[in-house]
Design a protein around this motif. Structure first.
Motif, mmCIF file in Angstrom:
data_model
loop_
_atom_site.group_PDB
_atom_site.id
_atom_site.type_symbol
_atom_site.label_atom_id
_atom_site.label_comp_id
_atom_site.label_asym_id
_atom_site.label_seq_id
_atom_site.Cartn_x
_atom_site.Cartn_y
_atom_site.Cartn_z
ATOM 1 N N VAL A 75 -5.770 39.161 92.405
ATOM 2 C CA VAL A 75 -5.352 38.354 93.551
ATOM 3 C C VAL A 75 -5.484 36.881 93.188
ATOM 4 C CG1 VAL A 75 -5.847 37.746 95.937
ATOM 5 C CG2 VAL A 75 -6.013 40.126 95.203
ATOM 6 N N GLY A 76 -4.455 36.113 93.404
ATOM 7 C CA GLY A 76 -4.493 34.684 93.093
ATOM 8 C C GLY A 76 -3.160 34.225 92.542
ATOM 9 N N ARG A 77 -3.096 32.963 92.152
ATOM 10 C CA ARG A 77 -1.852 32.388 91.650
ATOM 11 C C ARG A 77 -1.607 32.817 90.207
ATOM 12 N NH1 ARG A 77 -0.577 26.332 92.602
ATOM 13 N NH2 ARG A 77 1.507 27.196 92.693
ATOM 14 N N ASP A 78 -0.347 33.147 89.889
ATOM 15 C CA ASP A 78 -0.004 33.466 88.508
ATOM 16 C C ASP A 78 0.436 32.193 87.797
ATOM 17 O OD1 ASP A 78 3.315 33.666 88.326
ATOM 18 O OD2 ASP A 78 2.458 33.893 90.330
ATOM 19 N N VAL A 79 0.346 32.181 86.474
ATOM 20 C CA VAL A 79 0.581 30.954 85.719
ATOM 21 C C VAL A 79 2.031 30.479 85.809
ATOM 22 C CG1 VAL A 79 -1.315 31.395 84.121
ATOM 23 C CG2 VAL A 79 0.972 32.241 83.572
ATOM 24 N N GLU A 80 2.972 31.378 86.126
ATOM 25 C CA GLU A 80 4.365 30.946 86.221
ATOM 26 C C GLU A 80 4.589 29.980 87.384
ATOM 27 O OE1 GLU A 80 7.047 34.237 86.214
ATOM 28 O OE2 GLU A 80 6.807 34.590 84.056
ATOM 29 N N SER A 81 3.651 29.964 88.336
ATOM 30 C CA SER A 81 3.785 29.004 89.439
ATOM 31 C C SER A 81 3.669 27.569 88.923
ATOM 32 C CB SER A 81 2.725 29.270 90.514
ATOM 33 O OG SER A 81 1.425 29.060 90.012
ATOM 34 N N ILE A 82 3.093 27.370 87.730
ATOM 35 C CA ILE A 82 3.054 26.038 87.114
ATOM 36 C C ILE A 82 4.466 25.516 86.932
ATOM 37 C CG2 ILE A 82 2.454 24.755 85.018
ATOM 38 C CD1 ILE A 82 0.122 26.706 84.620
ATOM 39 N N VAL A 83 5.329 26.365 86.394
ATOM 40 C CA VAL A 83 6.713 25.949 86.142
ATOM 41 C C VAL A 83 7.450 25.736 87.457
ATOM 42 C CG1 VAL A 83 8.890 26.577 85.012
ATOM 43 C CG2 VAL A 83 6.708 27.169 83.943
ATOM 44 N N ARG A 84 7.183 26.590 88.431
ATOM 45 C CA ARG A 84 7.848 26.414 89.734
ATOM 46 C C ARG A 84 7.433 25.086 90.375
ATOM 47 N NH1 ARG A 84 6.830 32.161 89.941
ATOM 48 N NH2 ARG A 84 5.006 31.953 91.270
ATOM 49 N N ASP A 85 6.143 24.753 90.258
ATOM 50 C CA ASP A 85 5.681 23.460 90.782
ATOM 51 C C ASP A 85 6.322 22.299 90.014
ATOM 52 O OD1 ASP A 85 4.092 24.805 92.570
ATOM 53 O OD2 ASP A 85 2.228 24.546 91.451
ATOM 54 N N LEU A 86 6.478 22.478 88.702
ATOM 55 C CA LEU A 86 7.085 21.427 87.879
ATOM 56 C C LEU A 86 8.545 21.210 88.268
ATOM 57 C CD1 LEU A 86 6.424 19.520 85.511
ATOM 58 C CD2 LEU A 86 7.275 21.281 83.959
ATOM 59 N N VAL A 87 9.242 22.301 88.573
ATOM 60 C CA VAL A 87 10.645 22.184 89.006
ATOM 61 C C VAL A 87 10.724 21.443 90.339
ATOM 62 C CG1 VAL A 87 12.684 23.462 89.757
ATOM 63 C CG2 VAL A 87 11.431 24.207 87.735
ATOM 64 N N GLU A 88 9.816 21.755 91.259
ATOM 65 C CA GLU A 88 9.821 21.045 92.542
ATOM 66 C C GLU A 88 9.573 19.548 92.330
ATOM 67 O OE1 GLU A 88 10.751 22.229 95.383
ATOM 68 O OE2 GLU A 88 10.972 24.259 94.578
ATOM 69 N N ALA A 89 8.672 19.217 91.389
ATOM 70 C CA ALA A 89 8.435 17.805 91.074
ATOM 71 C C ALA A 89 9.696 17.174 90.497
ATOM 72 C CB ALA A 89 7.273 17.678 90.080
ATOM 73 N N GLY A 90 10.416 17.935 89.666
ATOM 74 C CA GLY A 90 11.667 17.428 89.106
ATOM 75 C C GLY A 90 12.735 17.227 90.164
ATOM 76 N N ILE A 91 12.820 18.171 91.111
ATOM 77 C CA ILE A 91 13.788 18.051 92.215
ATOM 78 C C ILE A 91 13.524 16.771 93.002
ATOM 79 C CG2 ILE A 91 14.444 19.032 94.447
ATOM 80 C CD1 ILE A 91 15.699 20.644 92.324
ATOM 81 N N LYS A 92 12.255 16.530 93.322
ATOM 82 C CA LYS A 92 11.903 15.330 94.099
ATOM 83 C C LYS A 92 12.242 14.066 93.319
ATOM 84 C CE LYS A 92 8.138 13.073 96.610
ATOM 85 N NZ LYS A 92 8.555 11.745 96.147
ATOM 86 N N LEU A 93 11.942 14.079 92.015
ATOM 87 C CA LEU A 93 12.198 12.913 91.168
ATOM 88 C C LEU A 93 13.690 12.591 91.125
ATOM 89 C CD1 LEU A 93 10.143 11.267 89.394
ATOM 90 C CD2 LEU A 93 11.046 12.526 87.439
ATOM 91 N N VAL A 94 14.510 13.624 90.898
ATOM 92 C CA VAL A 94 15.957 13.413 90.795
ATOM 93 C C VAL A 94 16.546 13.051 92.154
ATOM 94 C CG1 VAL A 94 18.157 14.518 90.263
ATOM 95 C CG2 VAL A 94 16.177 14.918 88.796
ATOM 96 N N ARG A 95 16.070 13.725 93.228
ATOM 97 C CA ARG A 95 16.591 13.418 94.557
ATOM 98 C C ARG A 95 16.297 11.963 94.937
ATOM 99 N NH1 ARG A 95 14.534 17.417 97.547
ATOM 100 N NH2 ARG A 95 16.446 18.659 97.573
ATOM 101 N N ASP A 96 15.094 11.502 94.648
ATOM 102 C CA ASP A 96 14.753 10.110 94.956
ATOM 103 C C ASP A 96 15.646 9.147 94.184
ATOM 104 O OD1 ASP A 96 12.794 10.989 96.628
ATOM 105 O OD2 ASP A 96 11.121 10.591 95.274
#
Length: 431
Positions: free
Chosen positions: A92-113
């Motif tokens: 039970v807990g976060r899997d390591v692939e969520s690192i990449v998903r979080d990184l993509v969200e950071a990229g989306i915000k960066l590009v959108r801004d």
């Protein structure tokens, strides 16, 4: 991708971080190598992989700040995660692939801004017309132009106006999937939000608030979401930076107690670090050229306690030095965002002029170093605690001290803090 020479990178990092020359050089070279790889043509470009970095040093010496400032300097998607937060697949807990998903969200915000900045001028023009329609619906053109002039001069900022505000539904249903609960939950929310019609409701606000809201609304309309998604994934794949903190916490091999899955976490991290494809709601993302900067205190565990495969994925290792009294003096005076300058700016908002004499800075550094030596050594973070304790009365009474000057010299700092600092039983809780 922004181009900086290693010397320029180190010079920029010097503005915010004192010392740690080896770590600064390592990340500066890594950043330049990314730019160099972009200039390589042909098949060789895909063969050149980033040399990941392992930073070793006690807490509070600048590991996280170096990585964060580097990402900001490069304009790269960046995410900071703690290795100890993840669990092996099956637990039970976060899997390591969520690192990449979080990184993509950071990229989306960066590009959108970035895209919103490009269309801001056009969005401002359309928003101004919508605002004039709300202020003067159907009025004569001459009156509209007079109102436009007053609007641009800020004369109408406090007037209330009614505008239509979008109200998109956001269902909170989440489902389990191999991608993780949080990922599919967001997928479903977005799907439901797109299927349902976009509704609006009238809302009253000041002209100043309405202008900001309308500009953001129009800018969002002008941005192509597919372009943002494609550019974000490319930015993540080519220049993303992951700061993996507390790596030493999963380095042990003892399989007892709550840490039973930590070696499994290391094995789960391996594909990410060496390069794999991770599915996200925005599309598949390859991690072959993502730069991983790992860090840890490594007081008990050593890098050699990591599984050999993971050790080999961090070929560059730098050791950060503990901070002493002289380093604290420099930290309090030299950086652009020095703590003393931050408190000066805060108190200046209430008309209070704060001044620290050079001997006061030295005394603050001495006390911080003393407390670090007698209790837990938390590095430069101790300065936050010591300064907050010193300025507690001034910060509380500042609203009544407008127009006055508050000066600290060594004697005043000594009187306020020395008794607490010398009593280790008290300083353990207070400082």
């Amino acid at each position: 991708m922004k181009s900086f020479t290693p010397r320029e990178v180190v010079s920029e990092l010097d503005r915010y971080i004192i010392g740690q020359a080896d770590a600064k050089r390592a990340v500066a070279i890594a950043l330049r190598n990314r730019w160099r790889r972009q200039q390589v043509t042909g098949e060789m470009r895909d063969e050149i992989h980033p040399k990941n970095i392992l930073m070793m040093g006690p807490t509070g010496v600048g590991k996280t700040e170096i990585a964060r400032r580097l990402a900001r300097l490069a304009g790269a998607p960046f995410v900071k995660v703690e290795a100890s937060k993840f669990t092996e697949v099956g637990y039970v807990g976060r899997d390591v692939e969520s690192i990449v998903r979080d990184l993509v969200e950071a990229g989306i915000k960066l590009v959108r801004d970035e895209e919103m900045r490009k269309v801001r001028a056009s969005a401002e023009r359309v928003a101004e017309e919508r605002l004039l329609d709300a202020l003067l619906p159907g009025g004569p053109e001459a009156t509209r132009e007079k109102l436009r002039a007053r609007l641009r001069d800020g004369e109408l900022d406090e007037r209330e106006v009614e505008i239509d505000v979008a109200d998109r539904p956001s269902p909170t249903v989440e489902v389990f999937s191999p991608q993780g609960v949080e990922q599919m939950g967001f997928d479903l929310k977005e799907l439901m939000g797109n299927l349902m019609p976009r509704r609006t409701h009238p809302r009253r606000m000041t002209v100043e608030q309405a202008r900001t809201h309308l500009i953001d609304d129009e800018a969002q309309r002008m941005i192509d979401s597919d372009v943002v998604r494609e550019r974000a994934i490319e930015a993540v794949e080519q220049s993303g930076i992951v700061f993996l903190d507390e790596l030493d916490k999963i380095a042990g091999r003892d399989a007892r107690g709550p840490d039973v899955s930590r070696e499994g976490v290391q094995r789960d991290l391996l594909p990410l670090v060496e390069g794999t494809s991770v599915p996200t709601k925005h599309g598949s993302v390859r991690t072959d050229h993502v730069l991983f900067i790992a860090a840890g205190a490594f007081h008990v565990a050593r890098p050699s306690d990591l599984i050999p495969e993971l050790q080999g994925r961090f070929p560059i290792r730098v050791e950060l030095e503990p901070l002493d009294e002289d380093a604290f003096v420099r930290i309090l005076t030299e950086p652009s965002n020095a703590l003393t300058e931050q408190y000066r700016a805060l108190l200046a908002t209430e008309g209070v002029e704060l001044e620290f004499k050079p001997d006061a800075i030295r005394e603050l550094a001495r006390i911080a170093a003393q407390v670090n030596g007698s209790t837990e050594n938390i590095g430069a973070r101790r300065l936050h605690t010591v300064l907050e304790r010193l300025l507690e009365d001034v910060l509380f009474e500042a609203s009544d001290l407008g127009g006055t000057q508050v000066v600290f010299d060594a004697a005043r700092v000594h009187d306020a803090l020395d008794a607490v600092a010398r009593n280790s039983d008290i300083s353990r809780f207070v400082l």
